[in-house]
Design a protein around this motif. Structure first.
Motif, PDB file in Angstrom:
ATOM      1  N   LEU A   1      30.055  63.216   9.472  1.00  0.00           N
ATOM      2  CA  LEU A   1      30.444  62.021  10.227  1.00  0.00           C
ATOM      3  C   LEU A   1      29.431  61.852  11.351  1.00  0.00           C
ATOM      4  O   LEU A   1      29.178  62.799  12.109  1.00  0.00           O
ATOM      5  CB  LEU A   1      31.861  62.204  10.800  1.00  0.00           C
ATOM      6  N   ARG A   2      28.827  60.689  11.440  1.00  0.00           N
ATOM      7  CA  ARG A   2      27.856  60.416  12.501  1.00  0.00           C
ATOM      8  C   ARG A   2      28.203  59.078  13.114  1.00  0.00           C
ATOM      9  O   ARG A   2      28.389  58.083  12.413  1.00  0.00           O
ATOM     10  CB  ARG A   2      26.444  60.387  11.937  1.00  0.00           C
ATOM     11  N   ASP A   3      28.314  59.041  14.445  1.00  0.00           N
ATOM     12  CA  ASP A   3      28.672  57.823  15.161  1.00  0.00           C
ATOM     13  C   ASP A   3      29.958  57.187  14.615  1.00  0.00           C
ATOM     14  O   ASP A   3      30.065  55.965  14.489  1.00  0.00           O
ATOM     15  CB  ASP A   3      27.521  56.807  15.121  1.00  0.00           C
TER      16      ASP A   3
ATOM     17  N   ALA B   1      26.858  83.528  16.095  1.00  0.00           N
ATOM     18  CA  ALA B   1      25.718  83.752  15.214  1.00  0.00           C
ATOM     19  C   ALA B   1      26.212  84.297  13.884  1.00  0.00           C
ATOM     20  O   ALA B   1      27.085  85.164  13.839  1.00  0.00           O
ATOM     21  CB  ALA B   1      24.751  84.747  15.860  1.00  0.00           C
ATOM     22  N   GLY B   2      25.689  83.733  12.795  1.00  0.00           N
ATOM     23  CA  GLY B   2      26.044  84.181  11.469  1.00  0.00           C
ATOM     24  C   GLY B   2      27.205  83.435  10.833  1.00  0.00           C
ATOM     25  O   GLY B   2      27.474  83.600   9.651  1.00  0.00           O
ATOM     26  N   LYS B   3      27.898  82.615  11.610  1.00  0.00           N
ATOM     27  CA  LYS B   3      28.997  81.837  11.049  1.00  0.00           C
ATOM     28  C   LYS B   3      28.517  80.429  10.716  1.00  0.00           C
ATOM     29  O   LYS B   3      27.529  79.950  11.265  1.00  0.00           O
ATOM     30  CB  LYS B   3      30.167  81.740  12.045  1.00  0.00           C
ATOM     31  N   ALA B   4      29.241  79.761   9.817  1.00  0.00           N
ATOM     32  CA  ALA B   4      28.916  78.380   9.480  1.00  0.00           C
ATOM     33  C   ALA B   4      29.062  77.515  10.728  1.00  0.00           C
ATOM     34  O   ALA B   4      29.978  77.718  11.521  1.00  0.00           O
ATOM     35  CB  ALA B   4      29.840  77.877   8.376  1.00  0.00           C
ATOM     36  N   ALA B   5      28.172  76.568  10.878  1.00  0.00           N
ATOM     37  CA  ALA B   5      28.174  75.700  12.059  1.00  0.00           C
ATOM     38  C   ALA B   5      29.124  74.530  11.842  1.00  0.00           C
ATOM     39  O   ALA B   5      28.712  73.417  11.546  1.00  0.00           O
ATOM     40  CB  ALA B   5      26.766  75.204  12.354  1.00  0.00           C
ATOM     41  N   ASP B   6      30.407  74.790  11.957  1.00  0.00           N
ATOM     42  CA  ASP B   6      31.412  73.733  11.847  1.00  0.00           C
ATOM     43  C   ASP B   6      31.732  73.250  13.259  1.00  0.00           C
ATOM     44  O   ASP B   6      32.281  74.001  14.064  1.00  0.00           O
ATOM     45  CB  ASP B   6      32.680  74.247  11.169  1.00  0.00           C
ATOM     46  N   VAL B   7      31.380  72.006  13.545  1.00  0.00           N
ATOM     47  CA  VAL B   7      31.474  71.482  14.903  1.00  0.00           C
ATOM     48  C   VAL B   7      31.950  70.040  14.862  1.00  0.00           C
ATOM     49  O   VAL B   7      31.580  69.292  13.954  1.00  0.00           O
ATOM     50  CB  VAL B   7      30.080  71.510  15.598  1.00  0.00           C
ATOM     51  N   ILE B   8      32.757  69.671  15.846  1.00  0.00           N
ATOM     52  CA  ILE B   8      33.056  68.257  16.051  1.00  0.00           C
ATOM     53  C   ILE B   8      32.542  67.876  17.427  1.00  0.00           C
ATOM     54  O   ILE B   8      32.477  68.703  18.331  1.00  0.00           O
ATOM     55  CB  ILE B   8      34.567  67.921  15.936  1.00  0.00           C
ATOM     56  N   VAL B   9      32.160  66.624  17.574  1.00  0.00           N
ATOM     57  CA  VAL B   9      31.759  66.083  18.870  1.00  0.00           C
ATOM     58  C   VAL B   9      32.775  65.006  19.225  1.00  0.00           C
ATOM     59  O   VAL B   9      33.021  64.088  18.435  1.00  0.00           O
ATOM     60  CB  VAL B   9      30.329  65.490  18.827  1.00  0.00           C
ATOM     61  N   VAL B  10      33.366  65.146  20.397  1.00  0.00           N
ATOM     62  CA  VAL B  10      34.361  64.194  20.880  1.00  0.00           C
ATOM     63  C   VAL B  10      33.711  63.335  21.951  1.00  0.00           C
ATOM     64  O   VAL B  10      33.071  63.864  22.864  1.00  0.00           O
ATOM     65  CB  VAL B  10      35.599  64.932  21.454  1.00  0.00           C
TER      66      VAL B  10
END
Length: 178
Positions: free
Chosen positions: A172-174, A126-135
């Motif tokens: 990046l999406r799909d 919580a409170g951090k930037a939402a930097d996420v990758i989906v593999v």
């Protein structure tokens, strides 16, 4: 209080670290300097090994980076994790050196700390930037998926990333740049 004229310190990251002596590792630990280890740099490895286990034992934060601008490297951090582990295991003659969970930390929270941004990025909190990758774990080479961390570290590559979200924005999406 830190000497403003010092070359090392918590606001510095030392790149590569090949050929460091035990005394130099101690200096890095004492000054709080982070090492950013680019294991794909074969030329550096010819000059000496990067003492990753010794640095970790001494309390030096080590991040794994890519050296994609080097002619024999790429920007694929999955590959960099495997290279770092393989180099270390061969040099140490220890198949248990740098376990998968630590490798994952070294490309996330430890890398964010190397940049001085670990209070903003590097982990999902919580409170951090939402930097996420989906593999896409349905890929045949990632099966069976009994141990997800091991599958990511040992089998995944950058081309398996289908979605990238930085600061809540989908880049990046799909598998396609937005």
């Amino acid at each position: 209080r830190r000497d403003p004229n010092a070359l090392l310190g918590p606001d510095v990251h030392f790149q590569h670290g090949f050929g460091l002596s035990a005394d130099e590792v101690a200096i890095l630990a004492e000054t709080g300097t982070t090492v950013t280890h680019g294991p794909g740099v074969v030329v550096g490895a010819l000059r000496g090994r990067c003492p990753v286990p010794e640095m970790l034992d001494a309390g030096v934060r080590v991040a794994i980076t890519s050296d994609g601008c080097a002619p024999m490297s790429s920007f694929d951090l999955f590959t960099a994790m495997r290279q770092a582990q393989t180099l270390t295991q061969l040099q140490q003659r220890d198949v248990y050196a740098l376990p998968p969970g630590k490798l994952l930390e070294m490309v996330t929270i430890d890398a964010a700390a190397a940049l001085g941004w670990d209070d903003e990025i590097g982990s999902l909190e919580a409170g951090k930037a939402a930097d996420v990758i989906v593999v896409d774990s349905r890929q045949a080479h990632l099966q069976p998926l009994h141990m997800p961390v091991q599958a990511l570290v040992y089998k995944a590559s950058g081309s398996d990333v289908t979605t990238t979200i930085v600061g809540g924005r989908v880049l990046l999406r799909d598998g396609r740049l937005t």
